[in-house]
Write a protein that holds these residues in place. Structure first.
Motif, PDB file in Angstrom:
ATOM      1  N   VAL A 530       0.944  -6.290  -4.325  1.00  0.00           N
ATOM      2  CA  VAL A 530       1.728  -5.128  -4.735  1.00  0.00           C
ATOM      3  C   VAL A 530       1.674  -4.973  -6.245  1.00  0.00           C
ATOM      4  CG1 VAL A 530       3.271  -5.281  -2.751  1.00  0.00           C
ATOM      5  CG2 VAL A 530       3.910  -6.421  -4.891  1.00  0.00           C
ATOM      6  N   ASP A 531       1.859  -3.723  -6.702  1.00  0.00           N
ATOM      7  CA  ASP A 531       1.856  -3.450  -8.127  1.00  0.00           C
ATOM      8  C   ASP A 531       3.268  -3.534  -8.685  1.00  0.00           C
ATOM      9  OD1 ASP A 531       3.185  -1.081  -7.429  1.00  0.00           O
ATOM     10  OD2 ASP A 531       1.412   0.170  -7.658  1.00  0.00           O
ATOM     11  N   ALA A 532       3.446  -3.137  -9.932  1.00  0.00           N
ATOM     12  CA  ALA A 532       4.746  -3.250 -10.586  1.00  0.00           C
ATOM     13  C   ALA A 532       5.797  -2.336  -9.970  1.00  0.00           C
ATOM     14  CB  ALA A 532       4.612  -2.941 -12.079  1.00  0.00           C
ATOM     15  N   GLN A 533       5.370  -1.356  -9.176  1.00  0.00           N
ATOM     16  CA  GLN A 533       6.297  -0.495  -8.441  1.00  0.00           C
ATOM     17  C   GLN A 533       6.525  -1.016  -7.022  1.00  0.00           C
ATOM     18  OE1 GLN A 533       7.741   2.143 -10.234  1.00  0.00           O
ATOM     19  NE2 GLN A 533       6.644   1.020 -11.834  1.00  0.00           N
ATOM     20  N   LEU A 534       5.978  -2.182  -6.725  1.00  0.00           N
ATOM     21  CA  LEU A 534       6.076  -2.849  -5.431  1.00  0.00           C
ATOM     22  C   LEU A 534       5.325  -2.110  -4.319  1.00  0.00           C
ATOM     23  CD1 LEU A 534       9.751  -4.184  -5.478  1.00  0.00           C
ATOM     24  CD2 LEU A 534       7.685  -5.127  -6.516  1.00  0.00           C
ATOM     25  N   ILE A 536       1.999  -1.412  -2.175  1.00  0.00           N
ATOM     26  CA  ILE A 536       0.752  -2.089  -1.847  1.00  0.00           C
ATOM     27  C   ILE A 536      -0.385  -1.354  -2.538  1.00  0.00           C
ATOM     28  CG2 ILE A 536      -0.830  -2.678   0.026  1.00  0.00           C
ATOM     29  CD1 ILE A 536       1.572  -2.919   1.865  1.00  0.00           C
ATOM     30  N   TYR A 537      -1.228  -2.089  -3.220  1.00  0.00           N
ATOM     31  CA  TYR A 537      -2.342  -1.469  -3.935  1.00  0.00           C
ATOM     32  C   TYR A 537      -3.148  -0.571  -2.990  1.00  0.00           C
ATOM     33  CZ  TYR A 537      -1.758  -4.363  -8.126  1.00  0.00           C
ATOM     34  OH  TYR A 537      -1.279  -4.945  -9.279  1.00  0.00           O
ATOM     35  N   ASN A 538      -3.460   0.614  -3.490  1.00  0.00           N
ATOM     36  CA  ASN A 538      -4.267   1.595  -2.765  1.00  0.00           C
ATOM     37  C   ASN A 538      -3.555   2.212  -1.567  1.00  0.00           C
ATOM     38  OD1 ASN A 538      -6.549   1.269  -4.484  1.00  0.00           O
ATOM     39  ND2 ASN A 538      -7.075  -0.604  -3.371  1.00  0.00           N
ATOM     40  N   THR A 540      -0.181   4.762  -0.562  1.00  0.00           N
ATOM     41  CA  THR A 540       0.628   5.773  -1.236  1.00  0.00           C
ATOM     42  C   THR A 540       2.114   5.671  -0.950  1.00  0.00           C
ATOM     43  OG1 THR A 540       0.354   7.346   0.593  1.00  0.00           O
ATOM     44  CG2 THR A 540      -1.291   7.410  -1.168  1.00  0.00           C
ATOM     45  N   ASN A 541       2.486   5.062   0.183  1.00  0.00           N
ATOM     46  CA  ASN A 541       3.897   5.126   0.565  1.00  0.00           C
ATOM     47  C   ASN A 541       4.414   3.897   1.293  1.00  0.00           C
ATOM     48  OD1 ASN A 541       2.478   5.522   2.934  1.00  0.00           O
ATOM     49  ND2 ASN A 541       3.854   7.110   3.725  1.00  0.00           N
ATOM     50  N   VAL A 542       3.831   2.745   1.011  1.00  0.00           N
ATOM     51  CA  VAL A 542       4.303   1.498   1.607  1.00  0.00           C
ATOM     52  C   VAL A 542       4.583   0.498   0.494  1.00  0.00           C
ATOM     53  CG1 VAL A 542       3.841  -0.384   3.212  1.00  0.00           C
ATOM     54  CG2 VAL A 542       2.899   1.891   3.659  1.00  0.00           C
ATOM     55  N   ARG A 543       5.793  -0.032   0.494  1.00  0.00           N
ATOM     56  CA  ARG A 543       6.163  -1.063  -0.480  1.00  0.00           C
ATOM     57  C   ARG A 543       6.564  -2.337   0.257  1.00  0.00           C
ATOM     58  NH1 ARG A 543       7.672   2.243  -5.519  1.00  0.00           N
ATOM     59  NH2 ARG A 543       8.042   4.316  -4.649  1.00  0.00           N
ATOM     60  N   VAL A 544       6.444  -3.446  -0.432  1.00  0.00           N
ATOM     61  CA  VAL A 544       6.944  -4.725   0.068  1.00  0.00           C
ATOM     62  C   VAL A 544       8.082  -5.148  -0.843  1.00  0.00           C
ATOM     63  CG1 VAL A 544       6.414  -7.119   0.637  1.00  0.00           C
ATOM     64  CG2 VAL A 544       4.652  -5.359   0.911  1.00  0.00           C
ATOM     65  N   VAL A 545       9.227  -5.446  -0.246  1.00  0.00           N
ATOM     66  CA  VAL A 545      10.415  -5.819  -1.023  1.00  0.00           C
ATOM     67  C   VAL A 545      11.065  -7.021  -0.344  1.00  0.00           C
ATOM     68  CG1 VAL A 545      12.606  -5.073  -1.997  1.00  0.00           C
ATOM     69  CG2 VAL A 545      10.772  -3.400  -1.697  1.00  0.00           C
TER      70      VAL A 545
END
Length: 577
Positions: A530-534, A536-538, A540-545
């Motif tokens: 994940v990037d600094a915005q959490l 997943i790289y590449n 558009t709308n999925v984060r891991v927290v």
């Protein structure tokens, strides 16, 4: 009407889909916290899906004095590992905050600041450092300073370190131990190691010994203040835009990533008990994966996000070839020493006395041990693939610098009244190795989501980690020890050889752990997930927290830090939508 009936009723048609703004997978610390913050906006809808049950009214959850009774029950994931040791994790609303020891301590400032060094240069100012996290840890916290009776027993605090109006109640036990045992432990550790006795570990430095607060609610008979009790219970009758489904497992990879478009369309889930019933949902804004440090990478792998060689072996289409998913697993391994006593406990507890010594306070002037720590050839003994070796070396370099030059605590010595020696006057010391260099991995073995993933812990794959565990035991040992007792022979005044201690430590029946680092926030070029915005790289709308994003362990239990990380994540998500 049950939550499931509410879900079915709100489907727009007789098909399988219902449409929401946010879907949060996992109702543990991170999932409950981020869902609660997103649902503060009544104009959005939030679905939270949790595999476990809602056990808030179960005494083994709300009664902090019942700690450990949930282990081995349906409330515990109880992941098996390749080394025979079981990893505990809360399979219940609130996750591990519903079954853990509830101690609230933070790491040292330099450890949080080090996270920034692992990000892309363009994201170095994203606030993933001490200054950027501290305010969020305080935002989550409602601290109650020790009262006069607790102060008389040794409890202290520094007001500026704490938040006062957050959801998570943090304080000292109302009936905290008042006998001689905890002050004597502090004095003994100070005299033995030279460590400082500090009033409060929740500032910027943790290299000290002290009495620590817990996540308990003094307004409610010292009941546990879990993430669901803190963030959900006070508002669940008001937040009609927040739907929580327990006892349901997100199971199908086809809905998480849509035809390699780098956009997740939704989830499919089923009752955790199994069967053929299936439900599905889609989110207009985002999906937040918060299933925990083991289940999150497993879900991503089921969804075609992971190492293509693993996915291909299971006939899972690769949506994103990300070698870092499931790698860099690192754990704070634990062992316990026990002894009998002849004193009055002077209260009910729980125990709340911890020491966090650094490398010099554990090894003293042992030049050989210190030279081993300086040697940076750790990566050679890892199971890491060649393409992730450089990334691992970078993390090692940062962590070694914190240990050698920053006095980062390498072990937690937790004084434990009544355990593991459970006589009326028994006590013990639980020892966690805080900053391991050994790395393991998590990988699915089937496309069946009801099958737990394989957890290869690689405990003590780096010999230095075992040296730390043995040295910590030696630092803590005294006459009268009964655990491990005769399993480590005491001959001629020698409290066991190093080999005897290593054999005991490596026994599969010994030890617990805390996990992080397998969907880590790190540079993409260094196999980050994940990037600094959490995000997943590449994607558009999925984060891991959750804990899986932390690139390396901190010198503390994880809960206080994770509350801060998740509070920050919620603000990031709201700002981008």
């Amino acid at each position: 009407m049950s939550d499931l009936e509410r879900f079915i009723k709100h489907r727009p048609d007789s098909g399988q889909w219902t449409i929401l703004d946010y879907i949060v997978v996992g109702g543990g610390l991170a999932g409950t916290t981020v869902a609660a913050r997103l649902a503060e906006n009544y104009e959005v809808t939030v679905l939270l899906v949790e595999a476990g049950s809602d056990n808030r009214t179960d005494k083994i959850v709300y009664d902090i004095y019942a700690y450990s009774q949930a282990f081995g029950t349906d409330l515990d994931w109880a992941w098996p590992t390749d080394q025979g040791k079981t990893i505990r994790g809360g399979k219940t609303l609130g996750g591990s905050t519903s079954i853990n020891g509830a101690h609230y301590t933070r790491g040292m400032q330099a450890q949080y600041d080090a996270w920034t060094t692992l990000l892309e240069i363009s994201a170095a100012d994203a606030g993933w450092d001490w200054e950027g996290i501290l305010g969020y840890m305080q935002k989550s916290e409602a601290f109650s300073a020790p009262n006069s009776q607790q102060a008389a027993k040794g409890a202290e605090s520094v007001a500026d370190y704490h938040g006062l109006s957050g959801p998570v109640q943090v304080t000292y036990p109302d009936a905290m131990y008042g006998g001689p045992e905890q002050p004597d432990f502090i004095n003994s550790i100070v005299n033995l190691t030279g460590i400082e006795h500090c009033p409060d570990v929740n500032g910027s430095g943790s290299n000290c010994v002290l009495m620590t607060p817990l996540t308990i609610d003094w307004h409610d008979s010292d009941h546990r203040s879990s993430s669901c009790q803190a963030y959900l219970t006070p508002v669940e009758s008001q937040r009609t835009n927040w739907l929580t489904l327990t006892e349901h497992l997100v199971r199908n990879s086809n809905y998480l990533v849509e035809h390699r478009k780098r956009t997740a369309s939704g989830i499919e889930f089923a009752p955790s008990s199994g069967g053929s019933t299936r439900y599905a949902a889609t989110a207009l804004k985002e999906k937040i994966v918060a299933a925990g440090a083991i289940q999150s990478p497993a879900l991503l792998q089921l969804s075609g996000i992971g190492d293509s060689s693993l996915l291909n072996s299971l006939d899972i289409g690769t949506n994103l070839d990300m070698k870092g998913v499931g790698r860099n697993l690192q754990e704070q391994t634990m062992n316990s020493l026990g002894a009998g006593g002849n004193f009055d406990y002077g209260g009910e507890g729980p125990s709340d006395c911890i020491a966090y010594p650094n490398i010099h306070q554990v090894f003293g002037c042992n030049k050989i041990a210190l030279q081993v720590a300086v040697d940076h050839n750790w990566a050679a003994s890892q199971s890491a693939s060649a393409d992730s070796q450089a990334a691992l070396e970078k993390i090692y370099e940062v962590q070694a610098g914190l240990i050698l030059n920053g006095n980062a605590p390498i072990v937690e010595l937790f004084y434990d009244t009544g355990y593991p020696e459970c006589q009326l006057t028994g006590f013990g010391i639980d020892l966690w190795q805080l900053l391991p260099f050994s790395r393991g991995n998590v990988s699915i073995t089937t496309t069946d989501p009801f099958t737990r993933p394989a957890v290869n812990v690689n405990y003590f794959g780096v010999g230095w980690d075992l040296d730390v565990q043995v040295a910590s035991v030696s630092t803590s040992l005294s006459t009268g020890e009964t655990v491990p007792g005769t399993r480590v022979p005491n001959t001629n005044g020698n409290f066991g050889s190093d080999q005897d201690w290593k054999s005991w430590i490596l026994d599969p029946s010994v030890g617990l752990s805390a996990i992080c680092g397998i969907c880590e926030i790190h540079e993409l070029s260094s196999k980050g997930v994940v990037d600094a915005q959490l995000k997943i790289y590449n994607m558009t709308n999925v984060r891991v927290v959750d804990a899986s994003i932390l690139p390396m362990q901190i010198s503390a239990p994880p809960s206080a830090t994770l509350y801060g990380v998740t509070e920050k994540a919620a603000d990031i998500i709201r700002a981008s939508n």
